[in-house]
Design an enzyme around this catalytic site. Structure first.
Site, PDB file in Angstrom:
ATOM      1  N   GLU B  66       0.728  -1.285  -0.076  1.00 11.16           N
ATOM      2  CA  GLU B  66       0.108   0.165  -0.090  1.00 11.16           C
ATOM      3  C   GLU B  66       0.777   1.052   0.159  1.00 11.16           C
ATOM      4  O   GLU B  66       0.614   2.407  -0.795  1.00 11.16           O
ATOM      5  CB  GLU B  66      -0.933   0.001   1.313  1.00 11.16           C
ATOM      6  CG  GLU B  66      -2.281  -1.007   1.024  1.00 11.16           C
ATOM      7  CD  GLU B  66      -1.755  -2.272   1.446  1.00 11.16           C
ATOM      8  OE1 GLU B  66      -0.535  -2.719   1.935  1.00 11.16           O
ATOM      9  OE2 GLU B  66      -2.523  -3.165   1.231  1.00 11.16           O
ATOM     10  N   HIS B 135     -11.565  -4.753   8.085  1.00 11.24           N
ATOM     11  CA  HIS B 135     -12.191  -4.487   6.779  1.00 11.24           C
ATOM     12  C   HIS B 135     -13.520  -3.773   7.001  1.00 11.24           C
ATOM     13  O   HIS B 135     -14.301  -3.607   6.374  1.00 11.24           O
ATOM     14  CB  HIS B 135     -12.692  -6.039   6.249  1.00 11.24           C
ATOM     15  CG  HIS B 135     -11.594  -6.684   5.559  1.00 11.24           C
ATOM     16  ND1 HIS B 135     -10.379  -6.992   6.215  1.00 11.24           N
ATOM     17  CD2 HIS B 135     -11.468  -7.466   4.354  1.00 11.24           C
ATOM     18  CE1 HIS B 135      -9.730  -7.778   5.640  1.00 11.24           C
ATOM     19  NE2 HIS B 135     -10.156  -8.017   4.271  1.00 11.24           N
TER      20      HIS B 135
END
Lengths: 364, 331
Positions: B66, B135
């Site tokens: 990321e 999440h």
């Protein structure tokens, strides 16, 4: 020039050198194409950088500038990079490449401004394709890769030169960037200035790898360990890497094996973690001394060095004084560049502060 | 310009895909990348079909990292591209935090306007889908607090398309958070033509007189369900959809609170230091003398969002929202 990366396998810890400590060319077949005039200019650029650097440290000691990181001893890498970079190439610096910034079109005045805490300094107004300093370690490496991707996408003939120190090779961004660069086959030359210390942490505590260059192998790109105090070897390696990248072969990792002779920054005291013996050993490998030996042996040095030094000092002084005379930020400057399109909320905050200033003025 | 003539029923996923399709076709500098976004079209299929249409140089799978995804986008944006990067989930934006905060948010400032970073960082956010850990998070206040970023959250397919087109066209760095819970739960007629919705402007979804409710993302639908209960109880709710978290639309919020005299904020994030606190600050600064009740917040707890079996304690339900609406109006 016939440098081949494969002749310098970093797994065998081979070091690419052209000139020895006494300025003798020990590897003539790989001597780069450098005219006598360019060799003299390289020495002058290193000298200027060394003088500017020493004066910067002294300005800081006089309280006229904030914390400054010395480049002392690492001039060859920066000057060689300056020689290898074309105007359209990109430079993504860390913070110890003074001569390369100057070669790329930054001014000493801007660099001084930055270290005086004036943000105008990091704009590098007239330098093409030069990014500002990156204080978070190694985080500039992904930027170099992104620029490389854009170069490929726009089918341009440009190369990115990205710099980091040995400590930075432990950061995640270093590995992530090298991996992306190899997978995307971008034209980036990654240059690690291995100056043996990340502040006080020596390279043996930074990595278990044999050297830094060997890390390139894991990512699938050429890596080469170069004597970073040998300007001919540095230039040959950088030039070859840039040609390799420019012809769309992908990235290269160059380890410039060097030594930071000064402190990490003006806030650091290296006598606490380095020995006198070690410092003397590296003094013998000093990049300026070596090139000077070479120039003298060839009869190329005809200048009066003392006079030149005086002249350079005056030039540094002049640019420093210009920086000192530059007015500080205005309130506008604080707000102007946070966003490309300024939100109303920021306008409101500025107006509120102006009201406060008016109130303060009225109290006098 | 909002609206258009050619309409099609779309989910939010389709509307976002349609916005990117339009911009990819129109501007060759737009590129999309991230883990899985190319061949597979993203784990939520938001980028489905775009690689086939625009090729692997413009829509592609990156290695999994990321920080490098965002960091390379900074470089691309500096060098003239307009990258849209997808980070797979809200909780996975944290490895990229350094690049977002230290560089994407401030390259323009640091270079005194010489470089800009026109890029969009897209990621699905929020809870309610029985997901794994990391999440279901709602970090909009975190990113809204970072100078140099703009944070956008749509609540409908129409808004998602119009706001995303504005985000891609913006020369600033935009954090574009997609409420994954309503990715496919809402279908709506959306113009297939190009249109945009300005960043920084909230929308009065439903006018009302008794209380202002400020929400965004998936919470709009929950508030609308609560409003049915409120109506039965004789309470008139004015619903404001923020659309943009930063810059927050101070004016629309202030006007509404001045009108209704009461305000309730609804969000999925933890309570403390959140967007709700910012709205309360606006209520205090801009509508203090109009207030007839203390402003209140409906939020998650200041806890890690529980895994699926405990998530219902944390989530904002219509009942919980109605409970707080009634409490505030009857104060």
């Amino acid at each position: 020039m016939s440098l081949k990366f494969e002749n310098y396998n970093p797994a065998e810890d081979k070091l690419f050198q052209i000139m020895d400590n006494m300025g003798v060319i020990i590897n003539p077949s790989e001597m780069p194409d450098i005219s006598d005039a360019l060799a003299v200019k390289a020495y002058k650029d290193m000298l200027f950088s060394r003088i500017a650097d020493a004066m910067a440290v002294s300005f800081q000691r006089q309280g006229r500038m904030y914390t400054y990181p010395s480049n002392y001893g690492q001039e060859a890498i920066a000057v060689a990079a300056g020689m290898a970079m074309r105007e359209e190439d990109w430079m993504v610096p860390a913070f110890r490449e003074l001569a390369a910034w100057l070669a790329k079109g930054a001014t000493l005045k801007e660099i001084f401004l930055y270290y005086m805490g004036n943000e105008e300094g990091s704009a590098f107004k007239n330098a093409k394709h030069l990014l500002p300093f990156s204080v978070p370690i190694s985080s500039q490496f992904p930027h170099a890769v992104g620029i490389g991707y854009a170069i490929n996408q726009h089918k341009k003939d440009e190369v990115v030169f990205a710099f980091v120190g040995d400590g930075g090779t432990s950061e995640g961004d270093f590995s992530e960037a090298l991996n992306f660069a190899a997978v995307w086959k971008v034209p980036v030359v990654f240059i690690v200035q291995n100056n043996q210390y990340a502040i006080s942490v020596p390279i043996r505590k930074q990595t278990k790898s044999k050297n830094i260059a060997v890390k390139a192998m894991a990512f699938g790109m050429p890596g080469i360990k170069v004597d970073g105090n040998d300007i001919f070897a540095m230039y040959a390696a950088l030039k070859h890497a840039a040609d390799y990248a420019r012809t769309k072969n992908g990235p290269v990792l160059i380890e410039g094996f060097t030594y930071r002779r000064g402190a990490h920054t003006t806030s650091d005291d290296p006598t606490k973690y380095r020995t006198k013996e070690e410092e003397q050993e590296w003094d013998a490998k000093d990049p300026l001394k070596r090139l000077k030996f070479y120039l003298d042996s060839k009869g190329l040095w005809t200048e009066d060095e003392e006079k030149l030094t005086e002249q350079y000092k005056q030039e540094v002084e002049r640019q420093f004084e210009e920086a000192e005379k530059t007015p500080p930020h205005t309130l506008d400057d604080v707000f102007k560049y946070t966003h490309y399109e300024m939100p109303d909320e920021l306008r409101r905050q500025k107006v509120e502060y102006e009201k406060f200033l008016q109130w303060k003025e009225g109290r006098k | 310009m909002e609206g258009g003539t050619k309409m099609s029923v779309m989910t939010m996923v389709q509307a976002i895909n349609n916005a990117m399709d339009i911009k990819l076709a129109e501007d060759s500098n737009v590129v999309i990348y991230g883990e899985d976004v190319g061949y597979e079209g993203g784990v939520f299929r938001v980028t489905e079909g775009l690689q086939q249409k625009y090729g692997e140089n413009r829509v592609f799978d990156s290695p999994l990292a990321e920080s490098a995804i965002v960091g390379t986008a900074v470089g691309m944006a500096i060098a003239g591209l307009r990258p849209i990067v997808e980070l797979q989930f809200d909780g996975f934006t944290y490895p990229a935090f350094n690049q977002i905060v230290s560089h994407a948010a401030r390259m323009h400032n640091r270079t005194r306007g010489k470089f800009k970073t026109p890029m969009v960082i897209r990621f699905p956010y929020g809870g309610g889908i029985n997901a794994l850990e990391h999440h279901s998070e709602s970090p909009e206040a975190t990113y809204g607090h970072i100078p140099g970023l703009k944070v956008v959250i749509p609540s409908t397919p129409h808004d998602a398309k119009g706001l995303l087109i504005s985000a891609i066209e913006s020369d600033d760095t935009i954090i574009f958070m997609e409420p994954k819970r309503i990715y496919r739960a809402i279908k709506q007629e959306v113009s297939t033509e190009k249109f945009s919705i300005p960043i920084g402007k909230a929308k009065v979804v439903t006018p009302g007189t008794d209380i202002t409710v400020v929400a965004y993302g998936a919470m709009i639908r929950e508030v609308q369900k609560a409003m049915v209960m409120a109506k039965e109880a004789g309470i008139s709710v004015e619903l404001i959809d923020l659309r943009t978290i930063y810059p927050i639309d101070r004016e629309t919020i202030a006007q509404s609170i001045q009108k209704t005299g009461r305000v309730l904020t609804v969000a999925e994030s933890p309570t403390s230091f959140g967007v709700g606190a910012e709205i309360m600050a606006i209520a205090n600064e801009e509508a203090f003398l109009y207030l007839e009740a203390p402003p209140r917040r409906v939020n998650g707890f200041d806890t890690i969002i529980p895994l699926a079996k405990g998530e219902h304690f944390y989530m904002q339900t219509p009942e919980k929202i109605f409970y707080e609406i009634e409490r505030t109006v009857r104060f």
